[in-house]
Design an enzyme around this catalytic site. Structure first.
Site, mmCIF file in Angstrom:
data_model
loop_
_atom_site.group_PDB
_atom_site.id
_atom_site.type_symbol
_atom_site.label_atom_id
_atom_site.label_comp_id
_atom_site.label_asym_id
_atom_site.label_seq_id
_atom_site.Cartn_x
_atom_site.Cartn_y
_atom_site.Cartn_z
ATOM 1 N N GLU A 168 0.862 -1.179 0.000
ATOM 2 C CA GLU A 168 0.000 0.000 0.000
ATOM 3 C C GLU A 168 0.902 1.233 0.000
ATOM 4 O O GLU A 168 1.682 1.431 0.927
ATOM 5 C CB GLU A 168 -0.903 -0.003 1.235
ATOM 6 C CG GLU A 168 -1.849 1.181 1.310
ATOM 7 C CD GLU A 168 -2.660 1.200 2.603
ATOM 8 O OE1 GLU A 168 -3.396 2.179 2.803
ATOM 9 O OE2 GLU A 168 -2.534 0.255 3.419
ATOM 10 N N ASP A 171 -4.586 10.503 9.170
ATOM 11 C CA ASP A 171 -3.275 9.967 9.511
ATOM 12 C C ASP A 171 -2.722 10.579 10.790
ATOM 13 O O ASP A 171 -2.894 11.769 11.058
ATOM 14 C CB ASP A 171 -2.293 10.219 8.362
ATOM 15 C CG ASP A 171 -2.674 9.456 7.114
ATOM 16 O OD1 ASP A 171 -3.124 8.301 7.259
ATOM 17 O OD2 ASP A 171 -2.536 9.997 6.002
#
Length: 267
Positions: A47, A58
């Site tokens: 990924e 994030d």
């Protein structure tokens, strides 16, 4: 059109392990050596983050990695060229592992949605995860991605109700991605007994309502946690822990060596 690599993988009767890596982190020139190191160390899916200046989902580790990637010149065009080179074996051994891109809507809109899908396929990308694309608003994107033979992955969270789990499961091409806990990447404390029990119950609930496979990520740091998650999910994603392990690298060669060293501890 041949079946993409992610679709081929999920048809196998196996648990899989996904590596999240931010291109050109921590130093320019690291990406191709790291991809080669991960593939040789047994990664199942790679990924790759598409760096963005405001990555809302994030945590600090991936935010810092994204800012480093941007400083090191990573754009979507640059990233797709890296994928193309990896697939062709230019600058590394030819990479055959499935590649999933993870990024946010705004950069894709700026690039041009149709152009992005075309260029991603041409480069050798297999799938896409767009955290801020609501499934309910994704019909046009899904249809176009399907036309290009690209897998699309949607997110499930611990507060997702059963009927929405079923919707996300139905719209995700091959598998959905379960966030182990609410919050941002890399901040989960899965070693806490109460948290672990809550995650187990949540993943059991997802299993009851999902017909397709699903993976789990956010906060997975070691082999014990990977194997524990495999008791409930079909795959585990390790990202922040990998980035932390390689963060102090000074050269691409050192980055690749450390990436391989870390990944082998998970197998």
């Amino acid at each position: 059109m041949s079946e993409n690599r992610i679709t081929q993988l999920v048809k196998q009767d196996k648990k899989f392990l996904i590596a999240y890596y931010m291109p050109e982190f921590p130093v320019t020139g690291s990406t191709l050596p790291v991809l080669e190191a991960l593939e040789e160390s047994g990664v199942d899916i790679i990924e790759l983050g598409m760096p963005y200046s405001d990555p809302i989902g994030d945590g600090p580790v991936i935010q810092d990695a994204a800012h480093t990637a941007i400083r090191n010149g990573v754009t979507i065009k640059y990233l797709l060229e890296l994928v193309r080179r990896a697939r062709q074996g230019e600058g590394c051994k030819k990479i055959t592992a499935p590649i999933l891109l993870m990024g946010y809507c705004n950069p894709l809109i700026a690039y041009g949605g149709d152009c992005f899908l075309h260029d991603a396929l041409e480069a050798g990308v297999d799938g896409l995860l767009i955290p801020d694309l609501p499934p309910e608003e994704a019909a046009d994107f899904l249809e176009k991605a399907k036309g290009f033979g690209l897998t699309v992955v949607f997110l499930v969270s611990p507060v997702t109700p059963p009927e929405r789990i079923e919707l996300i499961d139905s719209l995700s091409t091959d598998f959905s991605y379960c966030l182990a806990v609410n919050g941002t990447t890399g901040t989960a404390k899965l070693s806490d007994t109460a948290t672990e029990s809550a995650v187990d119950d949540y993943l059991k609930r997802v299993r009851q309502h999902a017909r397709k496979k699903f993976v789990v990520g956010f906060g997975i740091k070691d082999k014990a946690q990977v194997e524990h998650m495999w008791n409930f999910a079909d795959g585990a994603v390790v990202g922040s822990a990998l980035l932390q392990y390689i963060a102090a690298s000074a050269t691409p060669e050192e980055t690749a060596r450390l990436a391989a060293e870390f990944w082998k501890t998970l197998r």
